[in-house]
Design a protein around this motif. Structure first.
Motif, PDB file in Angstrom:
ATOM      1  N   UNK A 121       0.728  -1.081   0.021  1.00 35.29           N
ATOM      2  CA  UNK A 121       0.043  -0.059  -0.042  1.00 35.29           C
ATOM      3  C   UNK A 121       0.815   1.277   0.064  1.00 35.29           C
ATOM      4  N   UNK A 122       2.020   1.305   0.740  1.00 30.51           N
ATOM      5  CA  UNK A 122       2.810   2.284   0.705  1.00 30.51           C
ATOM      6  C   UNK A 122       3.650   2.604  -0.627  1.00 30.51           C
ATOM      7  N   UNK A 123       3.810   1.378  -1.375  1.00 30.07           N
ATOM      8  CA  UNK A 123       4.150   1.503  -2.747  1.00 30.07           C
ATOM      9  C   UNK A 123       3.268   2.140  -3.718  1.00 30.07           C
ATOM     10  N   UNK A 169       5.633  -9.708   6.306  1.00 32.25           N
ATOM     11  CA  UNK A 169       5.413  -9.611   4.978  1.00 32.25           C
ATOM     12  C   UNK A 169       5.931  -8.214   4.498  1.00 32.25           C
ATOM     13  N   UNK A 170       5.820  -7.527   5.161  1.00 29.99           N
ATOM     14  CA  UNK A 170       6.312  -5.928   4.999  1.00 29.99           C
ATOM     15  C   UNK A 170       7.663  -5.764   5.254  1.00 29.99           C
ATOM     16  N   UNK A 171       8.033  -6.368   6.384  1.00 30.18           N
ATOM     17  CA  UNK A 171       9.563  -6.084   6.315  1.00 30.18           C
ATOM     18  C   UNK A 171      10.506  -6.749   5.586  1.00 30.18           C
ATOM     19  N   UNK A 172       9.968  -7.860   5.047  1.00 28.37           N
ATOM     20  CA  UNK A 172      10.638  -8.133   3.815  1.00 28.37           C
ATOM     21  C   UNK A 172      10.689  -7.461   2.458  1.00 28.37           C
ATOM     22  N   UNK A 173       9.997  -6.442   2.500  1.00 23.49           N
ATOM     23  CA  UNK A 173       9.690  -5.601   1.332  1.00 23.49           C
ATOM     24  C   UNK A 173      10.058  -4.239   1.555  1.00 23.49           C
ATOM     25  N   UNK A 174      10.890  -4.108   2.647  1.00 19.25           N
ATOM     26  CA  UNK A 174      11.707  -2.910   3.013  1.00 19.25           C
ATOM     27  C   UNK A 174      10.664  -1.794   3.538  1.00 19.25           C
ATOM     28  N   UNK A 180      15.071  -4.303  -5.764  1.00 19.57           N
ATOM     29  CA  UNK A 180      14.598  -2.893  -6.223  1.00 19.57           C
ATOM     30  C   UNK A 180      14.978  -2.448  -7.558  1.00 19.57           C
ATOM     31  N   UNK A 181      16.156  -2.961  -8.224  1.00 19.16           N
ATOM     32  CA  UNK A 181      16.283  -2.694  -9.407  1.00 19.16           C
ATOM     33  C   UNK A 181      15.734  -3.407 -10.549  1.00 19.16           C
ATOM     34  N   UNK A 182      15.109  -4.522 -10.150  1.00 18.80           N
ATOM     35  CA  UNK A 182      14.114  -5.398 -11.002  1.00 18.80           C
ATOM     36  C   UNK A 182      12.652  -4.919 -11.084  1.00 18.80           C
ATOM     37  N   UNK A 239       7.417  -0.613  -8.428  1.00 19.34           N
ATOM     38  CA  UNK A 239       6.926  -0.878  -6.924  1.00 19.34           C
ATOM     39  C   UNK A 239       8.005  -0.100  -6.135  1.00 19.34           C
ATOM     40  N   UNK A 240       9.320  -0.297  -6.405  1.00 21.04           N
ATOM     41  CA  UNK A 240      10.178   0.258  -5.206  1.00 21.04           C
ATOM     42  C   UNK A 240      10.593   1.689  -5.406  1.00 21.04           C
ATOM     43  N   UNK A 241      10.473   2.070  -6.849  1.00 21.47           N
ATOM     44  CA  UNK A 241      10.758   3.564  -7.130  1.00 21.47           C
ATOM     45  C   UNK A 241      12.342   4.008  -6.785  1.00 21.47           C
TER      46      UNK A 241
END
Length: 625
Positions: free
Chosen positions: A78-80, A114-119, A557-559, A563-565
Motif C-alpha cells: 500500500x505504501x508503494x 510480509x512488509x519487513x521483507x519488502x523494506x 529494487x532494480x528489477x 514498486x520500489x521507485x
C-alpha cells in the motif's frame, strides 16, 4: 476521551468522510484493505485523496477477520501505491491548480514479516521525503488515531489539522506504558507523557488547526461538515500563496520542530565546543574481570598461551551481549585487544553492539576527530514544563553510561585523508534513540557539511524514537529527512552505515536515504524489533531481517522500479575492520568526480543568507563565516 471517543467503534472512518466531501469521488481502487486513493473536486479545485482506513465493525464478520493483526495498518504494498502516486505528481508537476489531501487514521505501519521483507522502513522514509518535495499544495488531517512513522508517512503537509478528540502519538499508549512503566495498564500516565492530544500537537507545531468534533461521536454528517468548512477555508488560503514558497516553508517547519527555546543565547551556545579527551573505553554493559596477582596463562580458554599481567582488565566472551551469532565462547580477552578488534571476539567472532567511541575508532584517522555541538542538551531546546519527572530521572541514568552527552555524536574528521562530517548514534545513551537533541544536532551537522562542502557519513545504531519525549520525538524523523534532502539538493553525497541494530524511526527516516547504504554483517535492519513483533502476536523470521539477507533482497529494487521507485535498500555488507576502507572508496570517488563545485556553492547562497539573517553564521569564528 481516549476510551469513549478516540477509539469508539462507530467513530467515522476515512471512507465516511470522503464520500460526504466529494460527491464526484473517483476511486483508484487501491489494492489492500487499509488504503483509499482517488480524486474528486472541492468546488472547482481538483483534489487528490490518500487516506488510511481503519476497519469498521461490520468487517469483523468471522473468526479469520477477528484474528487479523494488522487491520488499519498500511503494508509495504500500500505504501508503494502511495509512493507511485507522488512520483507521478512530481513527474507531471508542478500542479498549480490541484490539492493533495491526506487522511491519517492508523495504529501505525504494518509490522508483519510480509512488509519487513519488502523494506517497509525504507518506504516510510521515502514517503516522508516525497511529501516534503511534492510540487502540489498539500493538507493533512488526523481523523481518529495517528500512530508512529506509519502516520507520519502521510502527515507531512503545508497545512495540518487534527479533529479535537483525535490522538497522535509516537506509539500506542498501551505499548508506551508497557515499555516505560512495565505496566500496560498505566494508560493515563502514558498519555500524559506521549503529548498526543490536539492541544499538545498544536503547542509543538505538529498541527496548526483543530477541527471541532460533534457532540455525538458516531455523526459522520456533522463531522464531515466541520472538516469541509476547514478544508474550504484552508484551500482558499493556500491558493493565494506561491507554491515554491510553500514548498520552502516545509523545510522551515522541519527546522523548528522540537526547538521551543530559540534565542540568541541558544544560537551562540551551540558553537561552544569541548573536544573529547578520550574515546576508547569499555562499554557500560560489559562485565570486566581482572587477572589475579601473579601472571596467569589462559591456554584453556584463549588457546594461544597468552599471559595476562596482574591487574590487566579483561572480558570473558560469554559475558558480552552479542548480536546474531550466539552467546559467545569462554575466551578471556584483554580489554585493549577487544577494543582494538572493534568489540569482536578474535576466537569465535561474537560481537558487542558497537558504541559511538568504537565506531569513531573504526572509521576515522587518528587525531582527526573533533566533536561538534557537544554541549547541547534537552534543556536547551524544550521548555522546562515539557520535561516531566520520569524523563529527568531517565536522563540522569543515561549520562552515567557514556562519555558522550546525548544519543547522537556529530563531528568533523577525516577517513583515510578525506574530510567529512560524521553523525554517529551512541547506543549506550538511551539505545541511540531519536529525541529533540538528536534531531537538532543532525540538522546542524548537515548545515556544517553544506558550509564546508563535505560529504556526510552517518552510523545508525538505534532503537527508534525516544518515547519519553512523546510526539515531538516522532517529528525528528521529519526533521532529519528534510536535512538530508537539503544535502541532496546541494549535490553532496550521503553515506549511511547501518549498525546493529538499525530499527524504528531512525531506519525509517534519514538512515534509509543514503546515496550508498552499507551495513555491518548480521545487523538487524527492521522498522519494529522482533521483541515487539512477538509481543503483538506476529511471526518473526529474525535471520531474514539481518543485513546478510536484506542485501540479497535489495536486488529486487532494480528489477521492480514501479514498486520500489528510488528505494535501493542495502548495497554492501562490510565487516567493521574494513568499514573505513570501504567508506574511503566512496569518498575518493566523490573527490575525483566532483565537478561544478562553484555552481553548487552558488546554490547554497540563499540558504546561507537565511542563516545569516537568523544570526547563525554570524556566531561562527571569522574563518568559518
Amino acid at each position: 476521551m481516549f476510551k469513549t471517543r478516540t477509539r469508539h467503534p462507530f467513530r467515522p472512518r476515512a471512507s465516511d468522510i470522503i464520500q460526504r466531501l466529494f460527491a464526484d469521488f473517483r476511486d483508484y481502487e487501491a489494492v489492500g484493505d487499509n488504503l483509499i486513493m482517488g480524486e474528486g473536486h472541492l468546488g472547482q479545485r481538483q483534489v487528490y485523496v490518500v487516506a488510511q482506513q481503519k476497519p469498521k465493525p461490520e468487517q469483523f464478520n468471522g473468526p479469520e477477520a477477528m484474528k487479523r493483526l494488522n487491520w488499519g495498518m498500511l503494508n509495504a504494498d500500500e505504501h508503494a501505491q502511495v509512493l507511485g502516486l507522488l512520483r507521478r505528481l512530481k513527474q507531471t508537476g508542478p500542479h498549480q491548480e490541484a490539492l493533495l489531501f491526506s487522511v491519517v487514521d492508523t495504529f501505525g505501519a504494518d509490522i508483519s514479516m510480509y512488509s519487513a521483507l519488502r523494506l517497509q522502513a525504507f518506504f516510510i522514509a521515502h514517503l516522508i521525503r516525497a511529501y516534503l518535495t511534492a510540487p502540489i499544495r498539500t493538507v493533512s488531517l488526523v481523523l481518529g488515531e495517528g500512530g508512529s512513522g506509519g502516520a507520519l508517512a502521510l502527515q507531512v503537509a503545508d497545512r495540518r489539522a487534527t479533529v479535537e478528540d483525535a490522538l497522535y502519538a509516537t506509539a500506542p499508549p498501551e505499548s508506551l506504558a508497557a515499555i516505560i512503566f512495565r505496566d500496560a495498564g498505566r494508560i493515563e500516565d502514558a498519555l500524559s507523557i506521549s503529548k498526543s492530544t490536539a492541544k499538545d500537537l498544536k503547542h509543538f507545531g505538529v498541527v496548526d488547526a483543530t477541527i471541532p468534533q460533534t457532540k455525538k461521536v458516531a455523526d459522520p454528517d456533522g463531522l464531515a461538515r466541520n472538516i469541509e468548512a476547514w478544508l474550504d477555508k484552508t484551500s482558499r488560503e493556500l491558493f493565494r500563496r506561491n507554491l515554491d514558497k510553500l514548498m520552502a516553508q516545509r523545510f522551515e517547519l522541519a527546522d523548528a520542530l522540537g526547538v521551543m527555546r530559540r534565542g540568541r543565547f541558544y544560537e551562540l551556545k551551540r558553537f561552544i565546543e569541548r573536544p573529547l579527551k578520550t574515546l576508547q573505553k569499555a562499554p557500560p554493559d560489559i562485565k570486566l574481570i581482572e587477572a589475579p596477582s601473579g601472571a596467569i596463562h589462559v591456554d584453556d580458554y584463549y588457546g594461544d598461551g597468552t599471559v595476562l599481567t596482574p591487574g590487566q582488565a579483561c572480558i570473558r566472551c560469554a559475558d558480552v551481549h552479542t548480536g546474531d551469532n550466539g552467546p559467545g565462547c569462554e575466551a578471556i580477552i584483554p580489554l585493549d585487544e577487544y577494543l582494538r578488534n572493534h568489540q569482536r571476539c578474535p576466537q569465535c567472532g561474537a560481537r558487542h553492539v558497537l558504541d559511538a567511541s568504537g565506531w569513531i575508532h573504526a572509521l576515522t584517522d587518528p587525531g582527526t576527530f573533533h566533536e561538534l555541538f557537544r554541549n547541547m542538551n534537552v534543556h536547551d531546546l524544550l521548555n522546562e514544563e515539557d520535561i516531566h519527572s520520569y524523563y529527568r530521572d531517565f536522563l540522569d541514568k543515561q549520562k552515567k553510561r557514556t562519555g558522550f552527552t546525548e544519543s547522537l555524536v556529530t563531528a568533523q574528521a577525516s577517513v583515510m585523508g578525506y574530510s567529512c562530517v560524521l553523525a554517529i548514534s551512541e547506543f549506550a545513551f538511551a539505545g541511540g534513540s531519536m529525541g529533540v537533541v538528536f534531531g537538532e544536532k543532525f540538522r546542524l551537522a548537515v548545515e556544517y557539511a553544506l558550509r564546508k562542502g563535505w560529504p556526510l557519513v552517518s552510523v545508525c545504531c538505534s532503537g527508534g524514537a525516544r518515547l519519553y519525549e512523546g510526539i515531538v520525538a516522532l517529528m525528528q524523523m521529519y526533521k532529519t529527512v528534510a536535512a538530508i534532502e537539503r544535502l541532496k539538493q546541494a549535490g553532496l553525497p550521503f553515506i549511511s552505515i547501518l549498525g546493529d541494530p538499525s530499527t524504528g524511526g531512525a531506519i525509517a527516516s534519514y538512515a534509509a536515504l543514503g546515496d550508498v547504504c552499507l551495513a555491518e554483517p548480521g545487523a538487524m535492519v527492521i522498522f519494529t524489533g522482533p521483541r515487539v513483533m512477538k509481543a503483538r502476536g506476529f511471526q518473526v523470521q529474525e535471520d531474514a531481517v539481518r543485513s546478510d539477507s536484506l542485501v540479497e533482497l535489495s536486488a529486487r529494487c532494480w528489477d521492480e522500479p514501479d514498486y520500489f521507485g528510488d528505494i535501493r535498500g542495502i548495497q554492501e555488507v562490510v565487516p567493521r575492520h574494513l568499514m573505513r576502507r570501504e567508506v574511503a572508496k566512496y569518498l575518493e570517488l566523490f573527490a575525483r568526480t566532483r565537478r561544478g563545485a562553484p555552481k553548487q556553492r552558488q546554490a547554497w547562497r540563499p540558504y546561507l543568507r537565511r542563516l545569516a539573517n537568523e544570526r547563525l553564521v554570524g556566531a561562527l569564528p571569522d574563518d568559518e563565516s
